[in-house]
Design a protein around this motif. Structure first.
Motif, PDB file in Angstrom:
ATOM      1  N   LYS A   1     -48.024  36.229   8.743  1.00 53.03           N
ATOM      2  CA  LYS A   1     -48.851  35.142   8.176  1.00 53.03           C
ATOM      3  C   LYS A   1     -48.039  34.086   7.442  1.00 53.03           C
ATOM      4  CE  LYS A   1     -53.154  37.587   8.362  1.00 53.03           C
ATOM      5  NZ  LYS A   1     -54.403  37.975   7.706  1.00 53.03           N
ATOM      6  N   ILE A   2     -46.861  33.808   7.975  1.00 49.57           N
ATOM      7  CA  ILE A   2     -46.024  32.734   7.426  1.00 49.57           C
ATOM      8  C   ILE A   2     -45.933  31.629   8.478  1.00 49.57           C
ATOM      9  CG2 ILE A   2     -43.724  32.126   6.583  1.00 49.57           C
ATOM     10  CD1 ILE A   2     -43.388  35.099   5.796  1.00 49.57           C
ATOM     11  N   LEU A  51     -42.003  29.724  -3.149  1.00 47.80           N
ATOM     12  CA  LEU A  51     -40.656  30.287  -3.001  1.00 47.80           C
ATOM     13  C   LEU A  51     -40.725  31.732  -2.511  1.00 47.80           C
ATOM     14  CD1 LEU A  51     -37.600  30.158  -3.312  1.00 47.80           C
ATOM     15  CD2 LEU A  51     -37.868  30.597  -5.760  1.00 47.80           C
ATOM     16  N   GLU A  52     -41.693  32.489  -3.017  1.00 49.12           N
ATOM     17  CA  GLU A  52     -41.827  33.905  -2.624  1.00 49.12           C
ATOM     18  C   GLU A  52     -42.043  34.026  -1.110  1.00 49.12           C
ATOM     19  OE1 GLU A  52     -44.181  32.490  -4.974  1.00 49.12           O
ATOM     20  OE2 GLU A  52     -42.442  32.708  -6.293  1.00 49.12           O
ATOM     21  N   THR A  53     -42.729  33.041  -0.541  1.00 45.99           N
ATOM     22  CA  THR A  53     -42.984  33.073   0.901  1.00 45.99           C
ATOM     23  C   THR A  53     -41.680  32.868   1.677  1.00 45.99           C
ATOM     24  OG1 THR A  53     -45.132  32.088   0.418  1.00 45.99           O
ATOM     25  CG2 THR A  53     -44.443  32.104   2.724  1.00 45.99           C
ATOM     26  N   ILE A  54     -40.817  32.036   1.147  1.00 42.92           N
ATOM     27  CA  ILE A  54     -39.529  31.788   1.813  1.00 42.92           C
ATOM     28  C   ILE A  54     -38.663  33.041   1.739  1.00 42.92           C
ATOM     29  CG2 ILE A  54     -37.436  30.372   1.782  1.00 42.92           C
ATOM     30  CD1 ILE A  54     -39.195  28.051   0.743  1.00 42.92           C
ATOM     31  N   VAL A  55     -38.667  33.696   0.580  1.00 44.84           N
ATOM     32  CA  VAL A  55     -37.913  34.957   0.448  1.00 44.84           C
ATOM     33  C   VAL A  55     -38.419  35.967   1.486  1.00 44.84           C
ATOM     34  CG1 VAL A  55     -37.342  36.887  -1.069  1.00 44.84           C
ATOM     35  CG2 VAL A  55     -37.535  34.572  -2.028  1.00 44.84           C
ATOM     36  N   ARG A  56     -39.728  36.061   1.591  1.00 42.91           N
ATOM     37  CA  ARG A  56     -40.334  36.988   2.539  1.00 42.91           C
ATOM     38  C   ARG A  56     -39.974  36.606   3.977  1.00 42.91           C
ATOM     39  NH1 ARG A  56     -45.655  37.787   4.084  1.00 42.91           N
ATOM     40  NH2 ARG A  56     -46.365  35.913   2.999  1.00 42.91           N
ATOM     41  N   ALA A  57     -39.921  35.300   4.243  1.00 42.59           N
ATOM     42  CA  ALA A  57     -39.562  34.831   5.584  1.00 42.59           C
ATOM     43  C   ALA A  57     -38.142  35.263   5.955  1.00 42.59           C
ATOM     44  CB  ALA A  57     -39.687  33.305   5.657  1.00 42.59           C
ATOM     45  N   TYR A  58     -37.219  35.179   4.995  1.00 42.03           N
ATOM     46  CA  TYR A  58     -35.834  35.586   5.267  1.00 42.03           C
ATOM     47  C   TYR A  58     -35.778  37.075   5.613  1.00 42.03           C
ATOM     48  CZ  TYR A  58     -34.028  31.156   3.284  1.00 42.03           C
ATOM     49  OH  TYR A  58     -33.720  29.847   3.031  1.00 42.03           O
TER      50      TYR A  58
END
Lengths: 200, 200, 200, 200
Positions: free
Chosen positions: B127-128, B183-190
């Protein structure tokens, strides 16, 4: 103190409506004020019937209506509602109004009585992208905002009222090219808006 | 298994670079692989000097370079890097190249060797919002991606490599009209990108 | 029949204002009606002083105000003007109003009395991209539109009035990434709008 | 001197393709050079079969391929073509390639051999909004550009070649919210591009 906060049911082919998803995740009390949470139908008829009754019966100190504005990148606090229903997209009952007044013999517009600028400022201080919007469109969202402000004006109530539009959430934007926002951020935005309005 | 993952320092007047902010929040190990995290300078010279040395010395199995693409609404996984440096915006050393090759007598382009489509698919399943991008631009990000792929090709290494662009985070978009992401979503994406690449 | 049509002087760092460039290229007569062409200053004070006098003195049958809406891709016919001046960009006198009413004890808004939908339809039939707009903003354009409609209402005149926003023209967009339109197309759009309004 | 200039047939539900509409309005001679005008099919197979034959048979000094990039606001001169066919939208034969090379054992990319920057500069001097583009996408346009450059490289010809993308024209944008351009402006842009390339 009582706060009436509403979100909408899904429309336009979407499976969820982030405005309601965020409303239902709010606590029952914020800053000592009781929250009355309601889901509104995406129908011109429905909001004109339900909202006046809801406002008159619950006598809230604050009315915050919220809705989805797919394509907008940030939280937008609406400045004004106008006395027109105009759409090419049918509402959830299949109604497609063209340039019809929401209420006959009523003013062309009402400004929000929420502290619009203070809410936007508080949202930005909370690191949530936000802006004032000068149009709530001419679909059901604008009709809801106009109906609430007209009801309050006609009834001579002191209630402050206004409308907040929210972007798509991530899960709605997976196969669309446009902007979206985390649902948690929208929930947080509502809390900031309520706290700011209560302080006003 | 070793994963080299990099983010950039801030540039273009920004106070932070979300690519590095996300990298430094990653755990030290993901799916049994050791993470080597590095911040890169936003200079054409710097990335061409540092990256080859870093790759040859650390011999990673996977290289994921990440950078900020302000204005893009979603996570974009780059398909290709091209052999050109071209910019009107100076890099952080004041260098403004015009149509210069990154390396002389080198191919016009390299395709990413990461599983680009699988990463995009996995991000969407998480869900990103994500998409393939067909251009990493002609600024330092593209130079970094080209340099990594060229280094690996010339050295005959098996290392998979590629580049992920990320949107502005909320705090960068407070007074800009465009899209942003938590930002948390970007961390999760990585994390999703690393897990997907390791499985590939 | 008399038509008052206005465009604005340049503002916001631009060298020209396409709204005035198009107005001054119009013929002196369209469909038997005399055209009165005026350039308005981009100042909140100026339009509130000049427009009422101009309307009362020239007693036009039709008032079409036009202005530049840089960033919009098409001709937009405004639906409504609201009673507020609010800007972070100074006007051409350096005035920066925040949430001030244009006129005290005046309605929150006026709807355009031009045949908005018919103009948009006629423009599209003439192969000119066009749309209804629900906000003229809160800068000098909106103030001009509100002032004209308020003047006409207060004076009890029959004059139809409204506002048309136009995109940047090509020469303004050479080093900007956004949309633009040929000046000749804007001139043609004004003619279509005048003819359609006269027939109404 | 001979100039091969091509446009495409309509695709994606459009009734016209502005790239071809502009090509067929060009004169038969510009600056002493003969123009060979051809319409290309929007099929991956078609352009790979037709273009090599066309180039080898007509032996042009200059090849300018042009295509529609709906949504872009200005004339864009492509910098690079990449060796991949990848689409979710079927071509006009119903073919939907996923990550397939255009030619096996061929380079990942070719840079345009047209004077890309000089063309953009000349367009701006002619007051036509223009920019360099770093991606021609992965649909038929990119395949055509790659095929032309690969054909010329393999045949060891001196021919300069490249690709110009053009916006929707007005009539295509009547009921779309995005940018568009006058067809006459696109015709004029092609003339500027040809003159600039011939001088190079």
């Amino acid at each position: 103190m009582k706060v009436l906060i509403t979100g909408f049911e899904p429309f336009g082919g979407e499976k969820i409506n982030p405005s309601w998803e965020a409303v239902r995740r709010l606590p029952d009390e914020i800053a000592g004020a009781e929250l009355i949470k309601r889901q509104l139908p995406v129908t011109f008829r429905g909001v004109r019937e339900l909202l006046p009754r809801l406002i008159v019966e619950t006598k809230p100190d604050l009315v915050i209506l919220t809705g989805q504005a797919g394509g907008r990148p940030n939280i937008t606090v609406e400045r004004v509602a106008i006395n027109v229903m105009d759409s090419t997209m049918p509402d959830n009952e299949g109604f497609v109004p063209e340039d019809e007044p929401i209420f006959e013999r009523a003013p062309d517009a009402y400004f929000a009585t929420l502290p619009v600028k203070s809410i936007v400022k508080a949202l930005r201080e909370a690191k949530i992208p936000a802006a004032v919007s000068n149009t709530a469109g001419t679909y059901v969202c604008n009709t809801a905002m106009y109906t609430a402000l007209h009801t309050i004006a006609v009834a001579g109530m002191e209630t402050k009222a206004g409308f907040i539009h929210v972007p798509f959430v991530y899960e709605q934007a997976l196969d669309k090219p446009g902007p979206s926002m985390a649902l948690e951020t929208i929930v947080r935005a509502y809390e900031v808006a309520i706290r700011t309005s209560l302080k006003d």
